[in-house]
Design a protein around this motif. Structure first.
Motif, PDB file in Angstrom:
ATOM      1  N   LEU A  40      55.145  63.511  44.732  1.00 54.94           N
ATOM      2  CA  LEU A  40      56.551  63.202  44.482  1.00 54.94           C
ATOM      3  C   LEU A  40      56.803  61.710  44.303  1.00 54.94           C
ATOM      4  N   SER A  41      55.813  60.887  44.608  1.00 60.20           N
ATOM      5  CA  SER A  41      55.983  59.440  44.488  1.00 60.20           C
ATOM      6  C   SER A  41      55.525  58.912  43.142  1.00 60.20           C
ATOM      7  N   GLY A  42      55.009  59.787  42.297  1.00 57.19           N
ATOM      8  CA  GLY A  42      54.483  59.343  41.012  1.00 57.19           C
ATOM      9  C   GLY A  42      55.583  58.966  40.033  1.00 57.19           C
ATOM     10  N   ASP A  43      55.170  58.377  38.916  1.00 59.71           N
ATOM     11  CA  ASP A  43      56.108  58.008  37.864  1.00 59.71           C
ATOM     12  C   ASP A  43      56.488  59.248  37.066  1.00 59.71           C
ATOM     13  N   ASP A 280      56.877  66.063  52.416  1.00 59.04           N
ATOM     14  CA  ASP A 280      57.195  64.788  51.793  1.00 59.04           C
ATOM     15  C   ASP A 280      58.662  64.793  51.364  1.00 59.04           C
ATOM     16  N   ARG A 281      59.226  63.606  51.222  1.00 57.55           N
ATOM     17  CA  ARG A 281      60.580  63.429  50.692  1.00 57.55           C
ATOM     18  C   ARG A 281      60.615  62.092  49.992  1.00 57.55           C
ATOM     19  N   GLN A 282      60.988  62.095  48.711  1.00 58.03           N
ATOM     20  CA  GLN A 282      60.942  60.873  47.920  1.00 58.03           C
ATOM     21  C   GLN A 282      62.236  60.680  47.142  1.00 58.03           C
ATOM     22  N   LEU A 283      62.679  59.427  47.073  1.00 53.34           N
ATOM     23  CA  LEU A 283      63.799  59.065  46.226  1.00 53.34           C
ATOM     24  C   LEU A 283      63.365  59.137  44.771  1.00 53.34           C
ATOM     25  N   ILE A 284      64.181  59.763  43.926  1.00 51.81           N
ATOM     26  CA  ILE A 284      63.870  59.937  42.513  1.00 51.81           C
ATOM     27  C   ILE A 284      64.743  58.979  41.706  1.00 51.81           C
ATOM     28  N   THR A 285      64.107  58.079  40.975  1.00 47.37           N
ATOM     29  CA  THR A 285      64.857  57.068  40.220  1.00 47.37           C
ATOM     30  C   THR A 285      64.761  57.264  38.714  1.00 47.37           C
ATOM     31  N   ALA A 286      64.116  58.331  38.247  1.00 45.31           N
ATOM     32  CA  ALA A 286      64.031  58.601  36.808  1.00 45.31           C
ATOM     33  C   ALA A 286      65.429  58.780  36.228  1.00 45.31           C
ATOM     34  N   GLY A 287      65.587  58.374  34.983  1.00 47.69           N
ATOM     35  CA  GLY A 287      66.869  58.541  34.313  1.00 47.69           C
ATOM     36  C   GLY A 287      67.973  57.698  34.899  1.00 47.69           C
ATOM     37  N   MET A 332      66.155  66.090  31.123  1.00 46.77           N
ATOM     38  CA  MET A 332      65.085  66.637  31.950  1.00 46.77           C
ATOM     39  C   MET A 332      63.908  65.688  32.024  1.00 46.77           C
ATOM     40  N   PHE A 333      63.401  65.540  33.248  1.00 48.29           N
ATOM     41  CA  PHE A 333      62.259  64.682  33.550  1.00 48.29           C
ATOM     42  C   PHE A 333      61.264  65.492  34.386  1.00 48.29           C
ATOM     43  N   TYR A 334      60.024  64.967  34.509  1.00 49.07           N
ATOM     44  CA  TYR A 334      59.045  65.754  35.270  1.00 49.07           C
ATOM     45  C   TYR A 334      57.959  64.884  35.892  1.00 49.07           C
ATOM     46  N   LEU A 335      57.366  65.445  36.936  1.00 46.26           N
ATOM     47  CA  LEU A 335      56.195  64.897  37.600  1.00 46.26           C
ATOM     48  C   LEU A 335      55.025  65.827  37.326  1.00 46.26           C
TER      49      LEU A 335
END
Length: 347
Positions: A40-43, A280-287, A332-335
């Protein structure tokens, strides 16, 4: 089991000529489920941006047809529309209370290919897609009951996509499933790699997730292989499962509940379905640059069903056309980085 962390298990069945991984999940003292876990921490990468849906309301959730390369997006019906069986246009407030949904079919570039209207279904918090032969089935909530200003489903439905069709919760095309008695707020996601169905539901005021083998549900055998509580979250916006892990989306549009540009307050949380523990818990900054930016929906995509271990975790954001034009668009975005398989033990 031995000391190796990776155990490859295959179903005896095949999907479209290719083997899919077995859940390897059983009750009692038998082996727990093993699977890879999304980093979940990936780009994040972009699938598409600013796609036009059938209506101009906020997207609620989405799911992929991995065989035919389509994505289905559900949203509350916009106010002011009048369908063929209606004597007059219906307001947006009434559509929300009734649980009336618009379903859009898109290609993977975000082009609108078709739509359906679903009357009396619910809020559209999450949907699933199942492809069987040459037919695409949608899994949704249905039999909406109003609570406050919105309608919420009370059981699940399965039906084929038919462009331009209008279904009600009494339509004969629906196959309905009541997996548990005395629960409500039922919504559904399909794990396309492991052949699982996950139902989110509310029981005695608390939300939980039950995981079932999809084929068992279709044969009306409603025995869950896992059931975990929803952890404490912000504003819930969608869920998906992949093997041993449940993924939960939360957050708000910019300017709401502490969500401020450019970072916002969108998080994805992962939960071990064997134990119910947070992983895990991650902040999502995409978009971060999209206008409005409300998180909406999670779904797993398998780009090639011959290789179900190569998966993508997609998440959506609703945006606006401009500051002056608040009609909503879909992004829409994805890991796609998966961590190695781990042997998980029940506690």
């Amino acid at each position: 089991m031995g000391g190796r962390l990776f155990v490859a298990v295959l179903l005896t069945m095949t999907v479209f000529g290719s083997a899919v991984p077995s859940p390897g999940w059983a009750k009692g003292g038998r082996e727990a489920l093993k699977s890879k876990h999304f980093d979940l921490s990936g780009d994040a990468k972009t699938l598409f941006r600013e796609a036009q849906l059938r209506n101009n309301t906020v997207m609620q959730s989405f799911a992929f047809d991995n065989v035919n390369g389509h994505v289905y997006v559900v949203q509350l019906m916009a106010g002011g529309q009048q369908l063929a069986d209606e004597p007059a246009p219906v307001s947006g407030a009434d559509r929300a209370r009734n649980g009336d949904l618009a379903l859009s079919k898109l290609d993977l570039e975000g082009n609108l290919l078709g739509h359906m209207f679903l009357k009396g279904f619910g809020h559209g918090v999450q949907i699933g897609v199942e492809t069987e032969g040459d037919k695409t089935y949608l899994w949704t909530e249905t039999d909406s009951v109003a609570e406050g200003k919105d309608g919420w489903g009370t059981q699940l439905a399965r039906f084929t996509f038919e462009n331009g069709a209008v279904l009600t919760n009494e339509s004969p095309e629906l196959e309905k499933f009541r997996l548990k008695e005395n629960v409500d707020r039922t919504t559904v996601a399909i794990d396309p790699a492991y052949g699982l169905l996950t139902m989110r539901y509310r029981e005695n005021g608390s939300f939980r997730f039950g995981v079932y083998r999809l084929e068992d549900v279709k044969q009306r055998r409603f025995e869950p292989i896992a059931d975990v509580a929803q952890p404490s979250l912000g504003t819930f916006q969608g869920f998906a499962s992949y093997g041993a892990y449940l993924y939960l989306l939360e957050g708000n549009a910019y300017g709401n509940n502490g969500s401020e540009a450019p970072l916002g307050n969108t998080y994805i949380t992962s939960v071990d379905l064997n134990t119910g523990n947070l992983v895990d818990r991650q902040l999502i900054t995409a978009g971060r640059d999209v206008l409005f930016r409300e998180p909406e929906g999670l779904a797993v995509r398998i780009p090639d069903m011959r290789h179900p271990h190569k998966a993508e975790l997609h998440f959506g954001f609703a945006s606006t056309v401009s500051a002056e034009n608040t009609s909503k668009l879909a992004n829409m975005f994805y890991l796609d980085r998966l961590m190695p398989v781990q042997a998980l033990k029940r506690k």
